[in-house]
Design a protein around this motif. Structure first.
Motif, PDB file in Angstrom:
ATOM      1  N   ARG A 100      40.853  35.391  -4.849  1.00 53.86           N
ATOM      2  CA  ARG A 100      40.461  35.460  -3.445  1.00 53.86           C
ATOM      3  C   ARG A 100      39.722  36.769  -3.218  1.00 53.86           C
ATOM      4  O   ARG A 100      39.999  37.781  -3.869  1.00 53.86           O
ATOM      5  CB  ARG A 100      41.683  35.383  -2.539  1.00 53.86           C
ATOM      6  N   GLY A 101      38.788  36.761  -2.294  1.00 48.83           N
ATOM      7  CA  GLY A 101      38.007  37.957  -2.027  1.00 48.83           C
ATOM      8  C   GLY A 101      38.067  38.361  -0.569  1.00 48.83           C
ATOM      9  O   GLY A 101      38.632  37.655   0.272  1.00 48.83           O
TER      10      GLY A 101
ATOM     11  N   ALA B 171      40.211  52.587  -6.836  1.00 45.98           N
ATOM     12  CA  ALA B 171      40.568  51.209  -6.502  1.00 45.98           C
ATOM     13  C   ALA B 171      39.489  50.550  -5.656  1.00 45.98           C
ATOM     14  O   ALA B 171      39.197  49.356  -5.828  1.00 45.98           O
ATOM     15  CB  ALA B 171      41.906  51.185  -5.772  1.00 45.98           C
ATOM     16  N   ARG B 172      38.880  51.312  -4.744  1.00 40.83           N
ATOM     17  CA  ARG B 172      37.820  50.710  -3.937  1.00 40.83           C
ATOM     18  C   ARG B 172      36.607  50.356  -4.807  1.00 40.83           C
ATOM     19  O   ARG B 172      35.969  49.317  -4.601  1.00 40.83           O
ATOM     20  CB  ARG B 172      37.388  51.646  -2.800  1.00 40.83           C
ATOM     21  N   ALA B 173      36.292  51.197  -5.782  1.00 39.77           N
ATOM     22  CA  ALA B 173      35.205  50.871  -6.697  1.00 39.77           C
ATOM     23  C   ALA B 173      35.525  49.595  -7.476  1.00 39.77           C
ATOM     24  O   ALA B 173      34.644  48.751  -7.702  1.00 39.77           O
ATOM     25  CB  ALA B 173      34.957  52.034  -7.651  1.00 39.77           C
ATOM     26  N   ARG B 174      36.789  49.438  -7.874  1.00 38.16           N
ATOM     27  CA  ARG B 174      37.194  48.215  -8.568  1.00 38.16           C
ATOM     28  C   ARG B 174      37.055  47.001  -7.654  1.00 38.16           C
ATOM     29  O   ARG B 174      36.589  45.937  -8.076  1.00 38.16           O
ATOM     30  CB  ARG B 174      38.641  48.367  -9.045  1.00 38.16           C
ATOM     31  N   PHE B 175      37.457  47.156  -6.402  1.00 37.38           N
ATOM     32  CA  PHE B 175      37.303  46.072  -5.422  1.00 37.38           C
ATOM     33  C   PHE B 175      35.842  45.644  -5.310  1.00 37.38           C
ATOM     34  O   PHE B 175      35.527  44.445  -5.319  1.00 37.38           O
ATOM     35  CB  PHE B 175      37.833  46.533  -4.062  1.00 37.38           C
ATOM     36  N   LEU B 176      34.951  46.599  -5.220  1.00 32.01           N
ATOM     37  CA  LEU B 176      33.533  46.285  -5.019  1.00 32.01           C
ATOM     38  C   LEU B 176      32.910  45.580  -6.224  1.00 32.01           C
ATOM     39  O   LEU B 176      31.916  44.862  -6.080  1.00 32.01           O
ATOM     40  CB  LEU B 176      32.751  47.552  -4.691  1.00 32.01           C
ATOM     41  N   THR B 177      33.486  45.762  -7.402  1.00 36.39           N
ATOM     42  CA  THR B 177      32.933  45.111  -8.591  1.00 36.39           C
ATOM     43  C   THR B 177      33.597  43.769  -8.894  1.00 36.39           C
ATOM     44  O   THR B 177      33.068  43.006  -9.703  1.00 36.39           O
ATOM     45  CB  THR B 177      33.073  46.012  -9.833  1.00 36.39           C
ATOM     46  N   SER B 178      34.744  43.457  -8.226  1.00 32.79           N
ATOM     47  CA  SER B 178      35.481  42.259  -8.631  1.00 32.79           C
ATOM     48  C   SER B 178      35.938  41.356  -7.491  1.00 32.79           C
ATOM     49  O   SER B 178      36.166  40.160  -7.728  1.00 32.79           O
ATOM     50  CB  SER B 178      36.733  42.670  -9.426  1.00 32.79           C
ATOM     51  N   PHE B 179      36.085  41.876  -6.278  1.00 26.71           N
ATOM     52  CA  PHE B 179      36.780  41.099  -5.252  1.00 26.71           C
ATOM     53  C   PHE B 179      36.033  40.966  -3.930  1.00 26.71           C
ATOM     54  O   PHE B 179      36.655  40.698  -2.908  1.00 26.71           O
ATOM     55  CB  PHE B 179      38.162  41.721  -4.992  1.00 26.71           C
TER      56      PHE B 179
ATOM     57  N   LEU C 171      33.756  39.144  -1.114  1.00 28.82           N
ATOM     58  CA  LEU C 171      33.668  37.750  -0.719  1.00 28.82           C
ATOM     59  C   LEU C 171      32.415  37.081  -1.277  1.00 28.82           C
ATOM     60  O   LEU C 171      32.438  35.902  -1.644  1.00 28.82           O
ATOM     61  CB  LEU C 171      33.684  37.662   0.806  1.00 28.82           C
ATOM     62  N   HIS C 172      31.342  37.809  -1.345  1.00 29.32           N
ATOM     63  CA  HIS C 172      30.097  37.243  -1.871  1.00 29.32           C
ATOM     64  C   HIS C 172      30.284  36.805  -3.329  1.00 29.32           C
ATOM     65  O   HIS C 172      29.877  35.701  -3.718  1.00 29.32           O
ATOM     66  CB  HIS C 172      28.968  38.274  -1.769  1.00 29.32           C
ATOM     67  N   GLN C 173      30.913  37.653  -4.135  1.00 28.87           N
ATOM     68  CA  GLN C 173      31.144  37.313  -5.537  1.00 28.87           C
ATOM     69  C   GLN C 173      32.069  36.107  -5.665  1.00 28.87           C
ATOM     70  O   GLN C 173      31.807  35.179  -6.440  1.00 28.87           O
ATOM     71  CB  GLN C 173      31.764  38.513  -6.263  1.00 28.87           C
ATOM     72  N   VAL C 174      33.145  36.115  -4.912  1.00 28.85           N
ATOM     73  CA  VAL C 174      34.139  35.054  -5.013  1.00 28.85           C
ATOM     74  C   VAL C 174      33.576  33.723  -4.516  1.00 28.85           C
ATOM     75  O   VAL C 174      33.844  32.659  -5.094  1.00 28.85           O
ATOM     76  CB  VAL C 174      35.402  35.449  -4.237  1.00 28.85           C
ATOM     77  N   SER C 175      32.779  33.750  -3.466  1.00 32.45           N
ATOM     78  CA  SER C 175      32.184  32.520  -2.950  1.00 32.45           C
ATOM     79  C   SER C 175      31.254  31.897  -3.974  1.00 32.45           C
ATOM     80  O   SER C 175      31.250  30.668  -4.168  1.00 32.45           O
ATOM     81  CB  SER C 175      31.430  32.811  -1.653  1.00 32.45           C
TER      82      SER C 175
END
Length: 373
Positions: A166-167, A343-351, A353-357
Motif C-alpha cells: 500500500r502507498g 526513513a522518508r527517503a526510503r518512503f519516497l523510493t518505495s511507497f 501512491l504513484h508507484q503503488v498505483s
C-alpha cells in the motif's frame, strides 16, 4: 468489493487514495460495499471517477443475489476482493457471486496467517480459505512475508501471488515542519516543548496498545511530562485500555481521526506496538511525514521499515524494551531525526501512491493475461 464504505478504515482510506490514480491510468472502477457508515467515503470515490454501489441486503443470500446481479449488469473484467481478518464476509460473498457469473477474481492478502486475534477466539471462515483460493485467478500481497506465509496456508503456488505494498500520497501527507507542529499542538492544547508520542490504531488486541500502555510508566519516569496520544476507533480492547491508561497517566484518547498525518507532524515519535501486522500502514505514514518511528520487530514491519537505520525495532510484547526505545528516541533527538530523514527517503523510493498505483495496474493486466498455475 469492500465490507464498509468508512473513510476511516484501512480499506476505505486506501481505496480513496488509490481511485484517482487508477482512473487516470484507464481503469474503469466500480466499488461495491456491504455496510454504510456515517463517515462514508462514497462522495470522494464518486468525485474521483468510481461508480459506487451499496449491495448489502438482509441475509447472505440477498446480498449474494444483489452482487450477482451487479456483476452481470456491469460485466467487469475482474472482481477484486480482500482476504482480511475483518473482511471475510465481503470476500466470500463476492467470490461466490463472481464465480456464478463466470468472472475472474483477484484477491488481496493483507495480513499474515495467524491464530485468534485474542486467546480463546476463533477466526470465522478460515476453513474456506483454501477451497476458495483454488478458483481465484491471482493474489496480491502487501509484503513478501505475507505472500510466503499465506501461500502455505492457502496451498497455492507462490508464483500466483504478486507483491504490491500500500502507498501514500506524499503531497497529502506533507512533512513535519515547525509551523505545522505548532498549529496542531495549539489545536490540541499541547505545549510546544512537551514530548508527545502518537499511536494510530484501532483498539484491538493485535495492535498491542496494551503493551504500549504497560510500557508508558517507564517512559514517563524518563520523561515525566511526556504525553501519549491514542488515535483510532473503539474495539474489543477499549475498556481494558482505558483502565490501563488511568494507571499510566498522561494518556489522551482522541478517537477516530481523519487528520493522522497532522497528528504525526505534531509528535516527537510514532509508536507501532503491534502483535501482528502485514505491512504497517501507520509506519508508512510516519516514514512519509518524517517522524521518528518505534515499532515491533515483526517480519512485515521490518520489510516495510528496512532496518534500525530507519526506526527503532523492538521484539513484540516486551514493554520494558519498548519503553527504553521510546525514551531513547525522545532523549536523543539528533539520532532520531537522522533515522526519520533516512526513513522518508526510503518512503519516497518505495511507497508513494504513484508507484503503488502503477504496480496495481500491472497486477490487473497480468491477472487478465495469466491463468492460475
Amino acid at each position: 468489493m469492500i465490507d464498509s464504505a468508512s473513510r476511516l478504515g484501512a480499506a476505505g482510506r486506501a481505496l480513496v487514495a488509490m481511485t484517482p490514480q487508477l482512473v487516470r491510468a484507464g481503469v474503469t472502477l466500480d466499488v461495491a460495499y456491504l455496510h454504510d457508515a456515517p463517515d462514508g467515503c462514497q462522495p470522494e470515490l464518486t468525485e474521483a471517477g468510481a461508480a459506487v454501489f451499496a449491495v448489502g441486503r438482509p441475509g447472505r443470500a440477498g446480498t449474494a443475489a444483489a452482487l450477482h446481479r451487479l456483476i452481470r449488469e456491469r460485466r467487469p473484467d475482474l472482481v477484486h476482493t480482500t482476504r482480511h481478518a475483518g473482511a471475510h464476509r465481503s470476500d466470500l460473498l463476492a467470490q461466490a457471486a463472481a464465480f456464478a457469473a463466470r468472472t475472474p477474481v483477484v484477491s488481496s492478502l493483507v495480513d499474515p496467517p495467524s491464530g485468534p486475534d485474542r486467546p480463546g477466539g476463533l477466526r470465522p471462515a478460515q476453513a474456506l480459505d483454501a477451497a476458495t483460493a483454488r478458483g481465484t485467478r491471482r493474489f496480491h500481497a502487501l509484503t513478501r512475508y505475507v505472500a510466503a506465509t499465506t501461500a502455505k496456508r492457502l496451498r497455492v503456488p507462490r508464483q500466483r501471488i504478486d507483491v504490491v505494498p500500500r502507498g501514500r500520497d506524499p503531497e497529502l501527507l506533507g512533512t513535519a515542519t515547525p509551523e505545522r507542529r505548532a498549529e496542531v499542538r495549539g489545536a490540541l492544547e499541547l505545549p510546544g516543548d512537551v514530548p508527545v508520542v502518537l499511536v494510530a490504531a484501532c483498539q484491538q488486541y493485535r495492535k498491542g496498545l496494551d503493551v504500549l500502555l504497560d510500557a508508558w510508566p517507564a517512559v514517563r519516569r524518563a520523561e515525566p511530562e511526556a504525553v501519549l496520544l491514542l488515535a483510532g476507533g473503539e474495539g474489543p480492547e477499549t475498556a481494558r485500555l482505558h483502565a490501563l491508561a488511568g494507571v499510566a497517566g498522561n494518556v489522551r484518547f482522541l478517537g477516530p481521526r481523519d487528520d493522522v498525518a497532522d497528528l504525526m507532524a505534531a509528535a516527537d515519535a510514532v509508536a507501532v506496538p503491534a502483535r501482528r501486522d502485514g505491512q504497517g500502514g501507520a509506519a508508512i505514514e510516519a516514514m512519509g511525514v518524517g517522524v521518528p518511528l518505534v515499532c515491533t520487530d515483526l517480519p512485515g514491519l521490518r520489510e516495510t521499515v528496512g532496518s534500525e537505520d530507519y526506526a527503532r525495532l523492538v521484539p513484540p510484547e516486551r514493554p520494558a524494551e519498548l519503553a527504553a526505545a521510546i525514551a531513547d528516541t525522545l532523549a536523543d533527538r539528533s539520532a532520531a531525526g537522522a533515522r526519520a530523514q533516512a526513513a522518508r527517503a526510503r518512503f519516497l523510493t518505495s511507497f508513494t501512491l504513484h508507484q503503488v498505483s502503477a504496480q496495481t495496474v500491472e497486477f490487473y493486466e497480468r491477472s487478465l493475461r495469466l491463468r492460475p498455475a
